[in-house]
Design a protein around this motif. Structure first.
Motif, PDB file in Angstrom:
ATOM      1  N   ARG A   1       6.086  -4.940   4.069  1.00 34.56           N
ATOM      2  CA  ARG A   1       4.998  -4.089   4.542  1.00 34.56           C
ATOM      3  C   ARG A   1       5.545  -2.922   5.339  1.00 34.56           C
ATOM      4  O   ARG A   1       6.407  -3.096   6.214  1.00 34.56           O
ATOM      5  CB  ARG A   1       4.041  -4.886   5.434  1.00 34.56           C
ATOM      6  CG  ARG A   1       2.708  -4.201   5.663  1.00 34.56           C
ATOM      7  CD  ARG A   1       2.030  -4.673   6.949  1.00 34.56           C
ATOM      8  NE  ARG A   1       2.557  -3.936   8.103  1.00 34.56           N
ATOM      9  CZ  ARG A   1       1.871  -3.738   9.230  1.00 34.56           C
ATOM     10  NH1 ARG A   1       0.668  -4.231   9.371  1.00 34.56           N
ATOM     11  NH2 ARG A   1       2.415  -3.065  10.235  1.00 34.56           N
TER      12      ARG A   1
ATOM     13  N   ASP B   1       2.644   1.708   8.112  1.00 38.79           N
ATOM     14  CA  ASP B   1       1.267   2.191   7.953  1.00 38.79           C
ATOM     15  C   ASP B   1       0.353   1.148   7.308  1.00 38.79           C
ATOM     16  O   ASP B   1      -0.827   1.411   7.076  1.00 38.79           O
ATOM     17  CB  ASP B   1       1.235   3.487   7.141  1.00 38.79           C
ATOM     18  CG  ASP B   1       1.752   3.321   5.715  1.00 38.79           C
ATOM     19  OD1 ASP B   1       2.058   2.177   5.303  1.00 38.79           O
ATOM     20  OD2 ASP B   1       1.849   4.342   5.004  1.00 38.79           O
ATOM     21  N   GLY B   2       0.881  -0.042   7.021  1.00 40.95           N
ATOM     22  CA  GLY B   2       0.068  -1.110   6.461  1.00 40.95           C
ATOM     23  C   GLY B   2       0.210  -1.300   4.966  1.00 40.95           C
ATOM     24  O   GLY B   2      -0.137  -2.356   4.438  1.00 40.95           O
ATOM     25  N   LYS B   3       0.709  -0.307   4.258  1.00 40.16           N
ATOM     26  CA  LYS B   3       0.910  -0.439   2.813  1.00 40.16           C
ATOM     27  C   LYS B   3       1.976  -1.498   2.546  1.00 40.16           C
ATOM     28  O   LYS B   3       2.989  -1.560   3.236  1.00 40.16           O
ATOM     29  CB  LYS B   3       1.351   0.902   2.239  1.00 40.16           C
ATOM     30  CG  LYS B   3       1.538   0.919   0.730  1.00 40.16           C
ATOM     31  CD  LYS B   3       1.950   2.313   0.270  1.00 40.16           C
ATOM     32  CE  LYS B   3       2.175   2.374  -1.223  1.00 40.16           C
ATOM     33  NZ  LYS B   3       2.591   3.740  -1.658  1.00 40.16           N
TER      34      LYS B   3
ATOM     35  N   ALA C   1      -3.435  -1.496   2.052  1.00 46.06           N
ATOM     36  CA  ALA C   1      -3.394  -1.860   3.474  1.00 46.06           C
ATOM     37  C   ALA C   1      -4.369  -3.008   3.684  1.00 46.06           C
ATOM     38  O   ALA C   1      -5.349  -3.143   2.953  1.00 46.06           O
ATOM     39  CB  ALA C   1      -3.780  -0.680   4.375  1.00 46.06           C
TER      40      ALA C   1
ATOM     41  N   SER D   1       0.327  -1.225  13.666  1.00 42.24           N
ATOM     42  CA  SER D   1       1.039  -0.121  13.028  1.00 42.24           C
ATOM     43  C   SER D   1       2.334   0.140  13.784  1.00 42.24           C
ATOM     44  O   SER D   1       2.437  -0.099  14.985  1.00 42.24           O
ATOM     45  CB  SER D   1       0.174   1.142  13.012  1.00 42.24           C
ATOM     46  OG  SER D   1      -0.120   1.546  14.339  1.00 42.24           O
TER      47      SER D   1
END
Length: 338
Positions: free
Chosen positions: A8, A11-13, A57, A133
Motif C-alpha cells: 500500500r 496515499d492509500g492506493k 484506496a 496517510s
C-alpha cells in the motif's frame, strides 16, 4: 489456505497479489513483489502472483474474504537482560571508535488465542489498508504464518532514471517535539543515516539532499531527510537494494563485514525475526517501490512477534533507548488495534 502479498502506498492506493506465486531470482518483465529477509539470503526474492488486484484506496476488494474477528493476544513482557548486555557492548564499541552506530532489535512475544475455534490474524489486513496517510502498508501471508505492518520508512523508489529514498532516524513522542529538534543524540543518529545514503548513491549520479525535517507517523515523531539521485546508468533493482540495505537506520555503521557479523549475532541473540527491517517491495508498471518492514508484527501458528529497534550511538543512554523501544511497539499495537 491464504497465500497473498499486499503493498500500500502512503496515499492509500494498494495492490494485492494472490497465489500461488511463481518465484524468480531477477526482476521479471511484469509486475511482482519483492520479499526477502534481513540478510538478503533468498535466492528467489521476486514473487509473481497468479492474480494482482489494484485497490484505489480503502477497503479490500469484494472477492477477498478476511475474518472480522479482531485477534486476542496474550503478551509476555520482554526481559531486559539480553538487551542490556547488547546495549553495553555496542556502546563500548562506539566509544572506542570500532563502531559509529548499531541497531539492536528487541522482540516482544505473544500467544494468539483461539476465538470461535479459530486463530486468525487476517482481520489485521483491514488495519493495514486503513493506516494513516504517509505510511506504506505491507503484508505477506502463507497459510498459518506471515507478517504485516505499516512503515514510515522508504528504502527506495525508482521510476525511470530517478531514484528516491529517505533518511528516517531519531524518535520522540509528538508532544516532545521542542526538545527533540535540538537533541544532540537524535540529530547525530539521523545525520549518520543521511551521510551514508549520500555516500552510497554518489557513484550512481548527482545526489540531491533535502533539509532535515520532523515527520509524524502513527503517534511518533522522527527526523526525516529526503534524498534523490538522477541515475547516470541503469542499475538493476537487485543491486540497488543491496547497495542501500541495511541502512544505518536499521543496521550499522560502518557497514563492513566485521560490523555486519556483529549485527547478525546481536539479532540472533535477541531473536529478531528475519523479516524485521528487511526490504519489502512491489514492481508495478515502470515503478519499483521498496520499504523497510518495520512497525508491524509477525506470526507462526499461534506464536506472535512484535519487534522494535533503536540506534545506539555515543550519546545513547539505556533508559532512553528502552523507553523508545516500548513507544515503537505501543504505536504498532495502537495502529493494529491489539
Amino acid at each position: 489456505m491464504m497465500d497473498l502479498a499486499l503493498f500500500r502506498l502512503p496515499d492509500g492506493k494498494a495492490w494485492i497479489g494472490e497465489g500461488p506465486f511463481a518465484e524468480a531470482a531477477e526482476p521479471p518483465p511484469g509486475d511482482a513483489f519483492y520479499v526477502n529477509d534481513f540478510a538478503l539470503s533468498s535466492p528467489t526474492p521476486w514473487k509473481i502472483p497468479s492474480r494482482l488486484t489494484e485497490v484505489p484506496a480503502g477497503a479490500l476488494p469484494e472477492h477477498f474474504s478476511v475474518t472480522e474477528i479482531q485477534p486476542r493476544i496474550v503478551w509476555q513482557k520482554p526481559a531486559t537482560e539480553w538487551f542490556k548486555m547488547a546495549f553495553r557492548r555496542i556502546r563500548k564499541d562506539v566509544l572506542s571508535h570500532k563502531l559509529r552506530k548499531m541497531v539492536p532489535v528487541l522482540t516482544e512475544s505473544g500467544t494468539l488465542l483461539q476465538q470461535n475455534g479459530q486463530t486468525d490474524l487476517s482481520a489485521l489486513l483491514n488495519r493495514v489498508m486503513d493506516a494513516p496517510s504517509g505510511l506504506w502498508g505491507y503484508a505477506r501471508i502463507e497459510g498459518d504464518k506471515g507478517f504485516l505492518g505499516a512503515t514510515p520508512e522508504l528504502l527506495l523508489r525508482k521510476e525511470g532514471s530517478r531514484l528516491e529514498t529517505m533518511a528516517l532516524a531519531g524518535t520522540a513522542k509528538p508532544n516532545g517535539r521542542e526538545s527533540f529538534v535540538t537533541d544532540a543524540k537524535e540529530i547525530e543518529e539521523h545525520e549518520l543515516v543521511a551521510g551514508f545514503l549520500k555516500d552510497a548513491l554518489a557513484p550512481l549520479g548527482k545526489v540531491q539532499i533535502g533539509e532535515r525535517q520532523t515527520s509524524e507517523a502513527a503517534g511518533l515523531t522522527h527526523f526525516r531527510t529526503e534524498v534523490a539521485v538522477e541515475l547516470e546508468g541503469n542499475p538493476d533493482l537487485n543491486s540497488l537494494v543491496r547497495r542501500l540495505h541495511p541502512t544505518p537506520a536499521v543496521g550499522c555503521l560502518p557497514r563492513d563485514a566485521a560490523s555486519l557479523e556483529k549485527l547478525t549475532e546481536y539479532r540472533r541473540q535477541l531473536q529478531a525475526p528475519d523479516y524485521f527491517g528487511a526490504p519489502f517491495g512491489l514492481k508495478v508498471g515502470n515503478a519499483f517501490h521498496a520499504v523497510v518492514s518495520i512497525r508491524g508484527i509477525g506470526w507462526d501458528g499461534d506464536k506472535v512477534m512484535l519487534s522494535s529497534g533503536c540506534g545506539i550511538v555515543g550519546g545513547s543512554a539505556f533508559d532512553h533507548e528502552w523507553r523508545e523501544l516500548r513507544l515503537k511497539r505501543e504505536s504498532v499495537a495502537r495502529l493494529l488495534g491489539l
